[in-house]
Write a protein that holds these residues in place. Structure first.
Motif, PDB file in Angstrom:
ATOM      1  N   UNK A 151       0.819  -1.206   0.000  1.00 44.13           N
ATOM      2  CA  UNK A 151       0.000   0.000   0.000  1.00 44.13           C
ATOM      3  C   UNK A 151       0.852   1.255   0.000  1.00 44.13           C
ATOM      4  N   UNK A 152       0.647   2.108  -1.006  1.00 45.77           N
ATOM      5  CA  UNK A 152       1.423   3.350  -1.132  1.00 45.77           C
ATOM      6  C   UNK A 152       0.555   4.557  -0.809  1.00 45.77           C
ATOM      7  N   UNK A 174       2.142  -1.613  -4.660  1.00 50.31           N
ATOM      8  CA  UNK A 174       0.874  -0.874  -4.815  1.00 50.31           C
ATOM      9  C   UNK A 174       0.111  -1.401  -6.024  1.00 50.31           C
ATOM     10  N   UNK A 175      -1.165  -1.697  -5.832  1.00 47.71           N
ATOM     11  CA  UNK A 175      -1.989  -2.225  -6.922  1.00 47.71           C
ATOM     12  C   UNK A 175      -2.332  -1.160  -7.957  1.00 47.71           C
ATOM     13  N   UNK A 176      -2.389   0.105  -7.535  1.00 41.77           N
ATOM     14  CA  UNK A 176      -2.699   1.199  -8.459  1.00 41.77           C
ATOM     15  C   UNK A 176      -1.453   1.577  -9.259  1.00 41.77           C
ATOM     16  N   UNK A 177      -1.649   2.458 -10.256  1.00 47.79           N
ATOM     17  CA  UNK A 177      -0.532   2.823 -11.120  1.00 47.79           C
ATOM     18  C   UNK A 177       0.299   3.992 -10.584  1.00 47.79           C
ATOM     19  N   UNK A 178      -0.064   4.537  -9.431  1.00 46.05           N
ATOM     20  CA  UNK A 178       0.727   5.605  -8.840  1.00 46.05           C
ATOM     21  C   UNK A 178       0.434   5.707  -7.344  1.00 46.05           C
ATOM     22  N   UNK A 203       9.755   0.875  -5.760  1.00 47.11           N
ATOM     23  CA  UNK A 203       8.303   1.017  -5.893  1.00 47.11           C
ATOM     24  C   UNK A 203       7.811   0.029  -6.936  1.00 47.11           C
ATOM     25  N   UNK A 204       6.930  -0.868  -6.542  1.00 48.73           N
ATOM     26  CA  UNK A 204       6.333  -1.820  -7.460  1.00 48.73           C
ATOM     27  C   UNK A 204       4.876  -1.434  -7.649  1.00 48.73           C
TER      28      UNK A 204
END
Length: 394
Positions: A151-152, A174-178, A203-204
Motif C-alpha cells: 500500500x502506497x 501498490x496495486x494502483x498505477x501511482x 516502488x512496485x
C-alpha cells in the motif's frame, strides 16, 4: 440534575468531546472509555517520529494524565464495550459488567483493513494503528534487513521513509498505477515516486500480491508477476474501515460509517458520534462524506459537545490533512474528488510547489509541498473562482 454522558473511544475525538463538555460548563458525570491502557494520545506521529524513536510515548499524550482527574473526567482504560442496550440505556462491557448512560457518544475510530491472502496471519505481518502496533513493528524492525510495505498511501510511504532512514531495504507494493492515487493528482504522485526512488526505495506499482510466504514467520511476499520480494517485516497499509459494528449491532443507521446529522446525532436522539467512524452529509460538497483526519476528529467532537450542551450547530467543515515523508511536508486543504483541471505553481525540482484543483473554474482543493503559506491561504479561499493571484507563489 444533568444526565450521565458516556463516551466510547478515548482517542482524539473522544478526548476532545470530554474536554469541550467541561469547558462548556457541563458538570454532570462524564466517563471516557478506552480499550487501550494509555491516556488519550495523538496517532499521526505513530508512523513517523514515534516509530523512528524521536519521541517517547509521553510525547504522544493529548493531555497530561492529571488533566482528566483535575477535570473530573472518569477515564476508564483497558475496557471494551461489547453491546449497547438502547432501550435500557445501558452498556455491556467485555468483562460482563454493565454501565448506564444518559447520553452516549461513539468515538470508536477505525480499524486497519486486513488482507485475506494466504499467509497474511504469519508472524511479521503487521498493521499500524496503535502504540502497541508500533512496539511490535520496532521489535521486528530491529531484527530485519528487508521490509515490504503493501500500500502506497500516507501510512505506507511514511513508514517506508522511516525504515529506509534506519538502513533497511524497502519495497513498496501498490496495486494502483501511482502512489496516493485516491487523494492526489498525477503531479503529486510523480513527485513522491521520484522522492522515494531517489532515496533507494523500490516502488512496485500496478502490482498485485498472490501470497505471503514463509513458515511461522514471514520471509517474503509473492507478487502477481511470480516474483518474491524478500521481507522479514511486512506492513499492510491498505486503508482503514470505520469501527461501526457496535453501532450497527445496536440498530443504529450505518453506511461505511455511523450516519450522523450536522450536530453529530445518530438515528437515536440519545446517541451521538464523532470522528473517523462517522459519515455525514456535506452541503459544501453536496455529498455524504467520511473523513479520517485530526481536523475532523477535533472539530466534529467540538460540534457534538455543543449539541449536548443545547447549542445550535451544523457541522460542515473545510477538511485539511498532512503527511511528513523524510524532510518533505505535504499539506492538503479541501477534497479534490471531482476536479476537472489542475494548476501547478512553483518548482517541483526545488521541492516547493502547490497543486490547485479546480472544478468548473472554481478552486476546490490545494496540495502544498513545503509551501505552508499556500496551504494556509487555501483554507481561506477555497470555493473562489480561480485567478492567477488567488494564492501566493509557492
Amino acid at each position: 440534575m444533568q444526565e450521565d454522558i458516556v463516551i466510547i473511544g478515548a482517542g482524539q475525538a473522544g478526548a476532545q468531546v470530554a474536554q469541550s463538555l467541561r469547558q462548556g460548563g457541563f458538570e454532570g458525570p462524564l466517563r471516557l472509555i478506552g480499550d487501550e491502557p494509555h491516556p488519550p494520545y495523538q496517532r499521526p506521529p505513530l508512523s513517523k517520529k514515534f516509530l523512528a524513536g524521536e519521541i517517547g510515548a509521553e510525547g504522544l499524550w493529548l493531555r497530561p494524565p492529571a488533566f482528566f482527574t483535575t477535570n473530573n473526567i472518569d477515564h476508564i482504560p483497558n475496557t471494551r464495550v461489547v453491546a449497547i442496550d438502547r432501550g435500557a440505556k445501558r452498556l455491556t462491557l467485555a468483562n460482563g459488567d454493565t454501565l448506564p448512560y444518559g447520553k452516549l457518544v461513539l468515538a470508536t475510530g477505525t480499524n486497519a483493513r486486513l488482507l485475506t491472502l494466504e499467509g497474511a496471519d504469519k508472524k511479521g505481518v503487521v498493521t499500524l494503528r496503535s502504540i502497541a502496533d508500533v512496539d511490535v513493528i520496532r521489535d521486528i524492525l530491529q531484527k530485519s534487513s528487508n521490509v515490504a510495505i503493501i500500500g502506497a498511501g500516507y501510512i505506507g510511504l511514511e513508514v517506508a521513509a522511516v525504515a529506509k532512514s534506519l538502513g533497511k531495504a524497502v519495497t513498496v507494493i501498490e496495486a494502483q498505477d501511482r502512489p496516493m492515487k485516491r487523494v492526489v493528482s498525477q503531479a503529486v504522485s510523480d513527485y513522491f515516486s521520484g522522492l522515494h526512488k531517489a532515496r533507494g526505495i523500490e516502488l512496485r506499482l500496478n502490482t498485485g500480491i498472490e501470497a505471503i510466504e514463509g513458515g511461522d514467520s514471514v520471509t517474503g511476499v509473492r507478487l502477481s508477476t511470480g516474483e518474491t520480494v524478500p521481507a522479514e517485516l511486512v506492513l499492510v497499509a491498505v486503508g482503514a474501515e470505520p469501527n461501526d459494528h457496535l453501532a450497527a449491532e445496536a440498530g443504529l443507521e450505518v453506511d461505511n460509517g455511523i450516519l450522523v446529522d450536522g450536530c453529530g446525532q445518530t438515528s437515536d436522539p440519545d446517541i451521538f458520534a464523532a470522528g473517523d467512524c462517522t459519515r455525514f452529509y456535506s452541503n459544501r460538497y453536496q455529498r455524504s462524506v467520511r473523513m479520517e483526519s485530526v481536523q475532523n476528529a477535533i472539530d466534529q467532537a467540538k460540534a457534538v459537545a455543543q449539541a449536548l450542551l443545547g447549542q445550535e450547530v451544523d457541522y460542515d467543515p473545510l477538511p485539511w490533512f498532512w503527511s511528513d515523508q523524510y524532510d518533505i511536508k505535504l499539506q492538503i486543504a479541501g477534497l479534490s474528488e471531482g476536479y476537472d483541471d489542475t494548476k501547478v505553481v512553483g518548482s517541483t525540482d526545488d521541492s516547493k510547489f502547490y497543486v490547485a484543483y479546480l472544478h468548473d473554474g472554481r478552486l476546490i482543493a490545494v496540495d502544498s509541498i513545503n509551501s505552508p503559506r499556500s496551504h494556509m491561504m487555501a483554507r481561506r479561499v477555497i470555493g473562489e473562482p480561480w485567478r492567477d493571484d488567488l494564492l501566493p507563489e509557492a
